[in-house]
Write a protein that holds these residues in place. Structure first.
Motif, mmCIF file in Angstrom:
data_model
loop_
_atom_site.group_PDB
_atom_site.id
_atom_site.type_symbol
_atom_site.label_atom_id
_atom_site.label_comp_id
_atom_site.label_asym_id
_atom_site.label_seq_id
_atom_site.Cartn_x
_atom_site.Cartn_y
_atom_site.Cartn_z
ATOM 1 N N LYS A 1 0.833 -1.207 0.000
ATOM 2 C CA LYS A 1 0.000 0.000 0.000
ATOM 3 C C LYS A 1 0.869 1.259 0.000
ATOM 4 C CE LYS A 1 -3.896 2.100 2.432
ATOM 5 N NZ LYS A 1 -3.288 3.411 2.460
ATOM 6 N N GLU A 2 1.923 1.244 0.885
ATOM 7 C CA GLU A 2 2.816 2.415 0.941
ATOM 8 C C GLU A 2 3.522 2.648 -0.380
ATOM 9 O OE1 GLU A 2 5.470 1.721 4.127
ATOM 10 O OE2 GLU A 2 4.011 2.164 5.719
ATOM 11 N N ALA A 3 3.944 1.551 -1.009
ATOM 12 C CA ALA A 3 4.611 1.674 -2.307
ATOM 13 C C ALA A 3 3.666 2.262 -3.358
ATOM 14 C CB ALA A 3 5.135 0.307 -2.768
ATOM 15 N N LYS A 4 2.391 1.797 -3.318
ATOM 16 C CA LYS A 4 1.420 2.355 -4.270
ATOM 17 C C LYS A 4 1.203 3.848 -4.007
ATOM 18 C CE LYS A 4 -1.180 -1.907 -5.174
ATOM 19 N NZ LYS A 4 -2.486 -2.594 -5.019
ATOM 20 N N ASP A 5 1.060 4.196 -2.700
ATOM 21 C CA ASP A 5 0.860 5.622 -2.373
ATOM 22 C C ASP A 5 2.052 6.457 -2.808
ATOM 23 O OD1 ASP A 5 -1.529 4.901 -1.269
ATOM 24 O OD2 ASP A 5 -0.783 4.855 0.806
ATOM 25 N N LEU A 6 3.270 5.934 -2.514
ATOM 26 C CA LEU A 6 4.479 6.666 -2.908
ATOM 27 C C LEU A 6 4.565 6.800 -4.425
ATOM 28 C CD1 LEU A 6 7.106 8.000 -2.050
ATOM 29 C CD2 LEU A 6 8.212 5.762 -2.139
ATOM 30 N N TYR A 7 4.179 5.717 -5.119
ATOM 31 C CA TYR A 7 4.207 5.766 -6.583
ATOM 32 C C TYR A 7 3.228 6.825 -7.101
ATOM 33 C CZ TYR A 7 3.154 4.428 -11.378
ATOM 34 O OH TYR A 7 2.925 4.447 -12.722
ATOM 35 N N ASN A 8 2.025 6.822 -6.518
ATOM 36 C CA ASN A 8 1.039 7.816 -6.952
ATOM 37 C C ASN A 8 1.506 9.242 -6.647
ATOM 38 O OD1 ASN A 8 -0.730 5.818 -7.840
ATOM 39 N ND2 ASN A 8 -1.663 5.595 -5.802
ATOM 40 N N LYS A 9 2.134 9.409 -5.437
ATOM 41 C CA LYS A 9 2.636 10.740 -5.062
ATOM 42 C C LYS A 9 3.735 11.191 -6.010
ATOM 43 C CE LYS A 9 4.692 13.281 -1.240
ATOM 44 N NZ LYS A 9 5.200 13.193 0.149
ATOM 45 N N LYS A 10 4.712 10.293 -6.260
ATOM 46 C CA LYS A 10 5.818 10.643 -7.156
ATOM 47 C C LYS A 10 5.299 10.901 -8.565
ATOM 48 C CE LYS A 10 9.269 10.294 -4.292
ATOM 49 N NZ LYS A 10 10.091 11.461 -3.964
ATOM 50 N N LYS A 11 4.317 10.110 -8.960
ATOM 51 C CA LYS A 11 3.753 10.302 -10.299
ATOM 52 C C LYS A 11 3.072 11.664 -10.404
ATOM 53 C CE LYS A 11 0.794 8.008 -13.707
ATOM 54 N NZ LYS A 11 0.000 9.158 -14.025
ATOM 55 N N SER A 12 2.331 12.044 -9.303
ATOM 56 C CA SER A 12 1.669 13.355 -9.315
ATOM 57 C C SER A 12 2.701 14.477 -9.358
ATOM 58 C CB SER A 12 0.794 13.504 -8.071
ATOM 59 O OG SER A 12 -0.206 12.495 -8.036
ATOM 60 N N GLU A 13 3.761 14.314 -8.532
ATOM 61 C CA GLU A 13 4.815 15.339 -8.543
ATOM 62 C C GLU A 13 5.487 15.427 -9.904
ATOM 63 O OE1 GLU A 13 7.445 14.323 -5.426
ATOM 64 O OE2 GLU A 13 6.084 14.949 -3.802
ATOM 65 N N PHE A 14 5.774 14.265 -10.493
ATOM 66 C CA PHE A 14 6.406 14.264 -11.798
ATOM 67 C C PHE A 14 5.507 14.919 -12.844
ATOM 68 C CE2 PHE A 14 7.104 12.250 -15.943
ATOM 69 C CZ PHE A 14 8.435 12.567 -16.151
ATOM 70 N N ASP A 15 4.206 14.576 -12.774
ATOM 71 C CA ASP A 15 3.278 15.186 -13.736
ATOM 72 C C ASP A 15 3.226 16.709 -13.540
ATOM 73 O OD1 ASP A 15 2.744 12.679 -14.704
ATOM 74 O OD2 ASP A 15 0.923 12.391 -13.505
ATOM 75 N N ALA A 16 3.210 17.155 -12.240
ATOM 76 C CA ALA A 16 3.170 18.594 -11.984
ATOM 77 C C ALA A 16 4.428 19.271 -12.505
ATOM 78 C CB ALA A 16 2.997 18.847 -10.481
ATOM 79 N N LYS A 17 5.583 18.620 -12.241
ATOM 80 C CA LYS A 17 6.844 19.191 -12.738
ATOM 81 C C LYS A 17 6.862 19.220 -14.262
ATOM 82 C CE LYS A 17 9.792 17.995 -8.806
ATOM 83 N NZ LYS A 17 10.951 17.210 -8.356
ATOM 84 N N ALA A 18 6.367 18.146 -14.845
ATOM 85 C CA ALA A 18 6.339 18.093 -16.311
ATOM 86 C C ALA A 18 5.438 19.188 -16.870
ATOM 87 C CB ALA A 18 5.861 16.718 -16.770
ATOM 88 N N ASN A 19 4.286 19.392 -16.212
ATOM 89 C CA ASN A 19 3.378 20.447 -16.675
ATOM 90 C C ASN A 19 4.025 21.824 -16.532
ATOM 91 O OD1 ASN A 19 1.381 18.567 -17.285
ATOM 92 N ND2 ASN A 19 0.488 18.660 -15.209
ATOM 93 N N ARG A 20 4.693 22.009 -15.358
ATOM 94 C CA ARG A 20 5.368 23.296 -15.177
ATOM 95 C C ARG A 20 6.474 23.490 -16.199
ATOM 96 N NH1 ARG A 20 4.919 22.036 -9.579
ATOM 97 N NH2 ARG A 20 7.105 21.360 -9.542
ATOM 98 N N ARG A 21 7.235 22.401 -16.452
ATOM 99 C CA ARG A 21 8.321 22.501 -17.417
ATOM 100 C C ARG A 21 7.767 22.804 -18.810
ATOM 101 N NH1 ARG A 21 10.096 17.861 -16.686
ATOM 102 N NH2 ARG A 21 11.425 18.345 -14.900
ATOM 103 N N ASP A 22 6.657 22.143 -19.126
ATOM 104 C CA ASP A 22 6.042 22.419 -20.438
ATOM 105 C C ASP A 22 5.588 23.865 -20.526
ATOM 106 O OD1 ASP A 22 6.496 19.804 -21.119
ATOM 107 O OD2 ASP A 22 4.467 19.124 -20.619
ATOM 108 N N GLN A 23 4.997 24.337 -19.405
ATOM 109 C CA GLN A 23 4.528 25.721 -19.406
ATOM 110 C C GLN A 23 5.699 26.682 -19.537
ATOM 111 O OE1 GLN A 23 1.340 26.584 -19.480
ATOM 112 N NE2 GLN A 23 1.917 28.743 -19.680
#
Length: 545
Positions: free
Chosen positions: A82-104
């Motif tokens: 469960k923790e690994a899934k949560d961490l994966y989802n968190k890292k994925k959200s952060e990565f997506d946010a960073k990617a969106n910011r980088r794209d912007q």
């Protein structure tokens, strides 16, 4: 024969007895061995039984532990998944946010680049137009230069023709005409100079009264030198002139250490049984005087002892300052004042303002304020506040803070910082009309301050300006990096700058003395000249324990 038979019988009986005893003993030993072996077999059997029971219990406990471990392992496994899934989802959200910011950011950068490119194109077009215009302008200027050159040549020819015609008409050469013109100008200048001298004489007659007043003022200022010496010099009396050598020390080490530790100038001259202590700061002079008194009484005078005694004396002076402040507020029946303000009141004892002792002036002002407030019919509370404000009105003059504020504004901020009431704060800040008067006691403080300072013999202007100039000298030198201490000596004619040996090299010390001298020369007004001495001393200290 009988003896032989008896001996034979004794021998036979002894052998028979030994045989029978040995047989009985062997049987007893065999019985005990059998019994012991039987007991050992029983003990071994019991041990085997207990071992079997222990093995059974151990197998049962091990089975239970294994089952518990399996259950815990499953729980931990599920939790970690469960923790690994949560961490994966968190890292994925952060990565997506960073990617969106980088794209912007990339989009913004691309838009800026396009805008910059458009600007460059526009500027390039403007530059081409300006280049074409400059080329045309250059052609026009070249043409004008050619025309101007031709006109200059024509004018030179005309000037030559005109000069020739003028010499022909005047019947004299150009050199003769020049000499005649110079003679006329010299005569005219001499006439104007004589007239100017006469005008100056008339003007001097008209301003004779003003010049006479100036001479009187200069004379008064010269006569004030004695008062300045009284307020900047202390005399330390000695029992014998032999003590002067001990105070100076070998190669002057003791007197240099004393001057560096106290910030005063110690003058050892031909005055019998006396040493002169010179400094504009009376606290420094008092520290030096008491330190010398202790050193002479003790008899041990060397650099380490001097620094130790000066430190103790300075601490004693601070305690004395606090005692003076406490005694002053008690005598004036003032209560509830913060210790820091009481300490500043004590420091007033060692400060003069226009030749008037600041503490005596403040006490006098406080008493005048209380009397005037009572005569005006103010309430007892307002009378007490008037007395309190009268004592504190010049507190800004003894502040240890370095600021560009006037003493009235600085005193107002100090009173506000240490919890004084609003009427007292306003009266302190408004006694020189630098802030608006908002309470009835404010004009009372201003009037009583003027009464105390304006009475005959209360003040002299020269000391205040002198102390201000000395303070300004020290502060300018302290503004440089690496400067540790600065002392003004010889009534401001010498400035001793003590620097940190680790931060300032010998070459930097030479440069520092030049920079300080240039700054003082360009930014300050002073009589005569000022000697700047930069002292760099490396001192290594270690302790053996």
């Amino acid at each position: 024969m009988e003896i032989i038979i008896a001996l034979l019988g004794l021998a036979i009986g002894s052998g028979l007895g030994y045989y029978l005893g040995t047989k009985v003993l062997n049987k007893t030993v065999r019985d005990k061995e059998e019994d012991l072996e039987s007991r050992i077999q029983d003990i071994l059997q019991q041990a085997k039984d207990k071992k079997a029971e222990a093995e059974a219990d151990a197998r049962q406990a091990a089975s239970k532990i294994i089952e518990d471990a399996k259950r815990n392992g499953e729980n931990i496994k599920r939790k970690k998944i469960k923790e690994a899934k949560d961490l994966y989802n968190k890292k994925k959200s952060e990565f997506d946010a960073k990617a969106n910011r980088r794209d912007q950011q990339l989009k913004n950068a691309e838009n800026k680049a396009k805008e910059k490119e458009n600007q460059l194109r526009q500027e390039e077009g403007k530059l081409k137009k300006e280049t074409e215009a400059n080329a045309k302008l250059r052609q026009q200027l070249e043409q004008k230069i050619q025309d101007t050159t031709a006109k200059a040549e024509a004018m030179a020819q005309q000037e030559e023709q005109f000069r020739f015609a003028l010499e022909k008409v005047a019947k004299m050469s150009a050199q003769e005409a020049k000499e005649e013109l110079i003679k006329n100008m010299r005569d005219k200048a001499e006439s104007e100079a004589i007239a100017l001298v006469k005008d100056r004489i008339e003007e001097a007659k008209l301003t004779a009264n003003k010049e006479a007043k100036k001479i009187v003022i200069q004379t008064i200022q010269r006569m004030a030198a004695e008062h300045t010496i009284e307020n900047t010099v202390s005399v330390f009396h000695l029992d014998s002139d032999d003590l002067k050598g001990q105070i100076i020390g070998r190669e002057g080490r003791n007197i240099r250490t004393l001057e560096a530790a106290t910030g005063v100038e110690v003058i050892v001259d031909d005055t019998p049984e006396a040493i002169i202590i010179s400094s504009f700061d009376p606290v420094r002079r008092e520290v030096c005087r008491l330190s010398l008194q202790r050193l002479v009484a003790d008899g041990r005078i060397h650099p380490a002892r001097i620094e130790e005694v000066v430190a103790k004396t300075r601490k004693q002076i601070e305690e004395q300052i606090m005692e003076i402040g406490q005694r002053t507020v008690i005598d004036l029946n003032i209560h509830g004042m913060q210790p820091q303000l009481i300490r500043m009141v004590g420091r007033m004892r060692f400060r003069s303002s226009y030749g008037q002792n600041l503490l005596k002036h403040s006490i006098e002002t406080a008493k005048l304020c209380a009397t005037m407030a009572a005569e005006l019919g103010l309430s007892p509370r307002e009378v007490k506040m008037a007395k309190r404000a009268g004592l504190l009105h010049d507190i800004g003059k003894v502040s240890e803070e370095e600021t560009e504020l006037s003493h009235a504004i600085l005193g107002m901020k100090l009173c506000e910082k240490h919890g004084e009431k609003a009427p007292v704060i306003n009266a302190v800040g408004a006694h020189h009309d630098e802030v608006e008067m908002k309470f009835i006691i404010s004009p009372i403080i201003q009037a009583c301050d003027a009464i105390s300072g304006a009475r005959p013999g209360a003040r002299r202007e020269i000391l205040e300006s002198y102390i201000q100039r000395i303070n300004e000298l020290e502060q300018r030198a302290l503004s440089y990096d690496g400067v540790q201490k600065v002392y003004a000596m010889q009534a401001g004619r010498e400035l001793r700058v003590i620097v940190e040996a680790d931060k300032v090299s010998d070459q930097k010390a030479d440069e520092l003395s030049f920079l300080i001298s240039q700054q003082i020369q360009n930014e300050m007004q002073y009589p005569g000249q000022i000697k700047i001495t930069v002292i760099r001393e490396k001192r290594a200290v270690a302790f053996a324990r």
